[in-house]
Design a protein around this motif. Structure first.
Motif, PDB file in Angstrom:
ATOM      1  N   GLN A 157      -4.948  -3.689   3.813  1.00 52.46           N
ATOM      2  CA  GLN A 157      -5.696  -4.928   3.611  1.00 52.46           C
ATOM      3  C   GLN A 157      -5.940  -5.183   2.123  1.00 52.46           C
ATOM      4  O   GLN A 157      -5.903  -6.325   1.656  1.00 52.46           O
ATOM      5  CB  GLN A 157      -7.015  -4.895   4.383  1.00 52.46           C
ATOM      6  N   SER A 158      -6.171  -4.117   1.375  1.00 50.64           N
ATOM      7  CA  SER A 158      -6.336  -4.262  -0.081  1.00 50.64           C
ATOM      8  C   SER A 158      -5.045  -4.744  -0.716  1.00 50.64           C
ATOM      9  O   SER A 158      -5.066  -5.583  -1.627  1.00 50.64           O
ATOM     10  CB  SER A 158      -6.756  -2.930  -0.703  1.00 50.64           C
ATOM     11  N   LEU A 159      -3.920  -4.221  -0.247  1.00 55.69           N
ATOM     12  CA  LEU A 159      -2.635  -4.650  -0.794  1.00 55.69           C
ATOM     13  C   LEU A 159      -2.385  -6.125  -0.508  1.00 55.69           C
ATOM     14  O   LEU A 159      -1.906  -6.864  -1.374  1.00 55.69           O
ATOM     15  CB  LEU A 159      -1.493  -3.800  -0.218  1.00 55.69           C
ATOM     16  N   LEU A 205       3.589  -6.728   9.669  1.00 58.68           N
ATOM     17  CA  LEU A 205       2.441  -5.848   9.430  1.00 58.68           C
ATOM     18  C   LEU A 205       2.904  -4.411   9.197  1.00 58.68           C
ATOM     19  O   LEU A 205       2.387  -3.725   8.313  1.00 58.68           O
ATOM     20  CB  LEU A 205       1.444  -5.922  10.593  1.00 58.68           C
ATOM     21  N   ASP A 206       3.879  -3.963   9.947  1.00 61.11           N
ATOM     22  CA  ASP A 206       4.423  -2.615   9.749  1.00 61.11           C
ATOM     23  C   ASP A 206       5.012  -2.477   8.343  1.00 61.11           C
ATOM     24  O   ASP A 206       4.811  -1.457   7.677  1.00 61.11           O
ATOM     25  CB  ASP A 206       5.485  -2.298  10.801  1.00 61.11           C
ATOM     26  N   ALA A 248       4.534  -0.438   2.712  1.00 60.43           N
ATOM     27  CA  ALA A 248       4.408  -0.732   1.276  1.00 60.43           C
ATOM     28  C   ALA A 248       3.065  -0.225   0.744  1.00 60.43           C
ATOM     29  O   ALA A 248       2.995   0.331  -0.358  1.00 60.43           O
ATOM     30  CB  ALA A 248       4.549  -2.235   1.031  1.00 60.43           C
ATOM     31  N   ALA A 249       2.017  -0.385   1.519  1.00 56.15           N
ATOM     32  CA  ALA A 249       0.694   0.084   1.104  1.00 56.15           C
ATOM     33  C   ALA A 249       0.680   1.610   1.021  1.00 56.15           C
ATOM     34  O   ALA A 249       0.095   2.184   0.090  1.00 56.15           O
ATOM     35  CB  ALA A 249      -0.370  -0.420   2.072  1.00 56.15           C
ATOM     36  N   GLY A 250       1.307   2.263   1.983  1.00 59.64           N
ATOM     37  CA  GLY A 250       1.377   3.720   1.973  1.00 59.64           C
ATOM     38  C   GLY A 250       2.090   4.247   0.741  1.00 59.64           C
ATOM     39  O   GLY A 250       1.689   5.254   0.154  1.00 59.64           O
TER      40      GLY A 250
END
Length: 92
Positions: free
Chosen positions: A74-76, A59-60, A65-67
């Motif tokens: 969640q969108s990613l 999750l981290d 990666a999303a950042g």
């Protein structure tokens, strides 16, 4: 060649109406030459909330990666799942 649309019958109950539309095409009741385009900008696709257990480290990594992409994590995850389904090995 234009045809006159059939009138929609009167229904006594919702069940009667449901039964009618299950066996009749609504296109026979529409005058398409008078149809107008509409936009529904606030329409959102339905979604279902799920619970998914992930290892904290995974999750981290997803959040990092999303950042980097400036999108919510969640969108990613949804993007990645959709992309995976569209690959030749995925089923869609």
């Amino acid at each position: 060649m234009s045809r006159k649309p059939e009138p929609v019958p009167h229904f006594s109950t919702e069940a009667e109406e449901r039964a009618y539309w299950e066996h009749n095409d609504s296109a026979n009741h529409v005058e398409w030459t008078k149809a107008a385009k509409v936009r529904l900008p606030n329409l959102k696709p339905s979604s279902t909330s799920i619970s998914l257990r992930l290892p904290n480290s995974l999750l981290d990594q997803i959040k990092v990666a999303a950042g980097k992409r400036d999108v919510p994590y969640q969108s990613l995850i949804k993007i990645w799942l959709a992309e995976k389904l569209e690959t030749p090995g995925g089923k869609r």
